[in-house]
Design a protein around this motif. Structure first.
Motif, PDB file in Angstrom:
ATOM      1  N   ASP A  30      26.592  31.780  33.730  1.00  0.00           N
ATOM      2  CA  ASP A  30      25.811  32.569  34.690  1.00  0.00           C
ATOM      3  C   ASP A  30      24.994  33.620  33.954  1.00  0.00           C
ATOM      4  OD1 ASP A  30      27.008  31.207  36.822  1.00  0.00           O
ATOM      5  OD2 ASP A  30      28.684  32.614  36.890  1.00  0.00           O
ATOM      6  N   SER A  31      24.062  34.226  34.680  1.00  0.00           N
ATOM      7  CA  SER A  31      23.318  35.356  34.117  1.00  0.00           C
ATOM      8  C   SER A  31      24.285  36.514  33.877  1.00  0.00           C
ATOM      9  CB  SER A  31      22.215  35.801  35.078  1.00  0.00           C
ATOM     10  OG  SER A  31      21.256  34.786  35.215  1.00  0.00           O
ATOM     11  N   ILE A  32      24.010  37.295  32.859  1.00  0.00           N
ATOM     12  CA  ILE A  32      24.867  38.432  32.514  1.00  0.00           C
ATOM     13  C   ILE A  32      24.277  39.684  33.142  1.00  0.00           C
ATOM     14  CG2 ILE A  32      25.779  39.804  30.613  1.00  0.00           C
ATOM     15  CD1 ILE A  32      25.626  37.195  28.943  1.00  0.00           C
ATOM     16  N   GLU A  33      25.121  40.448  33.817  1.00  0.00           N
ATOM     17  CA  GLU A  33      24.685  41.658  34.522  1.00  0.00           C
ATOM     18  C   GLU A  33      24.792  42.868  33.596  1.00  0.00           C
ATOM     19  OE1 GLU A  33      27.039  41.944  38.141  1.00  0.00           O
ATOM     20  OE2 GLU A  33      27.056  39.761  38.242  1.00  0.00           O
ATOM     21  N   ILE A  34      23.705  43.666  33.577  1.00  0.00           N
ATOM     22  CA  ILE A  34      23.677  44.897  32.785  1.00  0.00           C
ATOM     23  C   ILE A  34      23.350  46.048  33.737  1.00  0.00           C
ATOM     24  CG2 ILE A  34      22.581  46.125  30.872  1.00  0.00           C
ATOM     25  CD1 ILE A  34      21.862  43.398  29.711  1.00  0.00           C
ATOM     26  N   TYR A  35      24.230  47.047  33.780  1.00  0.00           N
ATOM     27  CA  TYR A  35      24.083  48.189  34.675  1.00  0.00           C
ATOM     28  C   TYR A  35      23.829  49.456  33.856  1.00  0.00           C
ATOM     29  CZ  TYR A  35      26.231  45.104  38.155  1.00  0.00           C
ATOM     30  OH  TYR A  35      26.512  44.059  38.999  1.00  0.00           O
ATOM     31  N   PRO A  36      22.613  50.002  33.884  1.00  0.00           N
ATOM     32  CA  PRO A  36      22.346  51.246  33.152  1.00  0.00           C
ATOM     33  C   PRO A  36      22.828  52.466  33.954  1.00  0.00           C
ATOM     34  CG  PRO A  36      20.349  50.486  34.213  1.00  0.00           C
ATOM     35  CD  PRO A  36      21.413  49.454  34.513  1.00  0.00           C
ATOM     36  N   ALA A  37      23.418  53.419  33.264  1.00  0.00           N
ATOM     37  CA  ALA A  37      23.897  54.644  33.915  1.00  0.00           C
ATOM     38  C   ALA A  37      23.192  55.843  33.293  1.00  0.00           C
ATOM     39  CB  ALA A  37      25.404  54.766  33.741  1.00  0.00           C
ATOM     40  N   PHE A  38      22.701  56.731  34.155  1.00  0.00           N
ATOM     41  CA  PHE A  38      21.988  57.922  33.693  1.00  0.00           C
ATOM     42  C   PHE A  38      22.608  59.165  34.309  1.00  0.00           C
ATOM     43  CE2 PHE A  38      18.987  54.424  33.498  1.00  0.00           C
ATOM     44  CZ  PHE A  38      18.416  54.588  32.243  1.00  0.00           C
ATOM     45  N   LEU A  39      22.604  60.232  33.538  1.00  0.00           N
ATOM     46  CA  LEU A  39      23.028  61.537  34.029  1.00  0.00           C
ATOM     47  C   LEU A  39      21.835  62.463  33.834  1.00  0.00           C
ATOM     48  CD1 LEU A  39      25.308  63.294  35.158  1.00  0.00           C
ATOM     49  CD2 LEU A  39      25.980  63.799  32.804  1.00  0.00           C
ATOM     50  N   ASN A  40      21.256  62.887  34.953  1.00  0.00           N
ATOM     51  CA  ASN A  40      20.045  63.715  34.929  1.00  0.00           C
ATOM     52  C   ASN A  40      18.941  63.064  34.082  1.00  0.00           C
ATOM     53  OD1 ASN A  40      21.435  65.622  36.491  1.00  0.00           O
ATOM     54  ND2 ASN A  40      22.253  66.586  34.652  1.00  0.00           N
ATOM     55  N   GLU A  41      18.735  61.773  34.318  1.00  0.00           N
ATOM     56  CA  GLU A  41      17.685  60.961  33.695  1.00  0.00           C
ATOM     57  C   GLU A  41      17.872  60.730  32.189  1.00  0.00           C
ATOM     58  OE1 GLU A  41      13.733  61.998  34.986  1.00  0.00           O
ATOM     59  OE2 GLU A  41      14.464  62.475  36.990  1.00  0.00           O
ATOM     60  N   ILE A  42      19.037  61.054  31.657  1.00  0.00           N
ATOM     61  CA  ILE A  42      19.370  60.768  30.258  1.00  0.00           C
ATOM     62  C   ILE A  42      20.434  59.672  30.280  1.00  0.00           C
ATOM     63  CG2 ILE A  42      20.383  61.682  28.138  1.00  0.00           C
ATOM     64  CD1 ILE A  42      19.301  64.435  29.025  1.00  0.00           C
ATOM     65  N   GLN A  43      20.225  58.640  29.452  1.00  0.00           N
ATOM     66  CA  GLN A  43      21.175  57.528  29.472  1.00  0.00           C
ATOM     67  C   GLN A  43      22.573  58.002  29.087  1.00  0.00           C
ATOM     68  OE1 GLN A  43      20.282  54.074  27.055  1.00  0.00           O
ATOM     69  NE2 GLN A  43      21.727  52.846  28.220  1.00  0.00           N
TER      70      GLN A  43
END
Length: 195
Positions: free
Chosen positions: A74-87
């Motif tokens: 299957d396709s691999i899911e990538i979830y980006p997380a940011f805190l106040n627009e900084i990764q």
């Protein structure tokens, strides 16, 4: 009243009617449970994201990327997380079909430098009391704050750094393979983001 003779045509017609009614019933039940199933799956993913990622204030589910890889069906899911627009981190769903009972699917949360923040098990069908211990804190703790670039995700029996679950070496290998897949995809995604 005369007893009706059982004929091939009567039996075929009866079986056909039963099949049609059963098929329509199953289709109807599937339609009415589709929404609740999707909501439950989203709730599990949201909970896993909160568990594996460092503190964040965006909605990673809305920003998910699906990556096709030769390493996974299957396709691999990538979830980006940011805190106040900084990764703040990235969560990647890794999987392996080589578990003792098949699929082992996990979510690995990475810090921006590639170290593992935490891991959550999303799906598995391993042996209760043996392979299912991959969810236990004692097992997952050995992966936290480790950099897969220097921490070999194979079991010690295979010259790696991971302590295998007692009686569940195959499960441990699958867990390590899924973690390695998540790390490889994370690193590839980091390279593409910088270009």
């Amino acid at each position: 009243m005369a007893k009706k003779e059982s004929t091939f045509l009567n039996m075929t017609l009866t079986l056909f009617v039963i099949t049609i009614v059963s098929g329509l019933s199953l289709g109807f039940i599937n339609e009415i449970t589709k929404g609740p199933k999707a909501e439950a799956k989203l709730a599990r993913k949201t909970s896993a994201l909160k568990n594996v990622l460092p503190e964040f204030n965006n909605n990673p589910v809305n920003e998910v990327s699906l990556i096709k890889s030769d390493l996974a069906k299957d396709s691999i899911e990538i979830y980006p997380a940011f805190l106040n627009e900084i990764q703040a981190g990235t969560a990647v769903v890794g999987s392996s079909e080589k578990g003792f009972s098949g699929l082992v699917k996990i979510m690995v949360g990475f810090h921006p430098d590639g170290t593992i923040n935490n891991i959550a098990v999303l799906e598995q069908k391993e042996t209760p009391g043996l392979g299912t211990k991959m969810k236990d804190e004692k097992f997952i703790r050995q992966f936290r704050d480790k950099d897969p670039a220097t921490f070999n995700l194979k079991v010690k029996k295979d010259q790696g750094d991971v302590d295998a679950l007692t009686g569940a070496t195959i499960t441990t290998r699958a867990f390590g393979e899924a973690t390695q897949l998540a790390y490889d995809v994370f690193m590839e995604n980091q390279k593409q983001s910088k270009n």
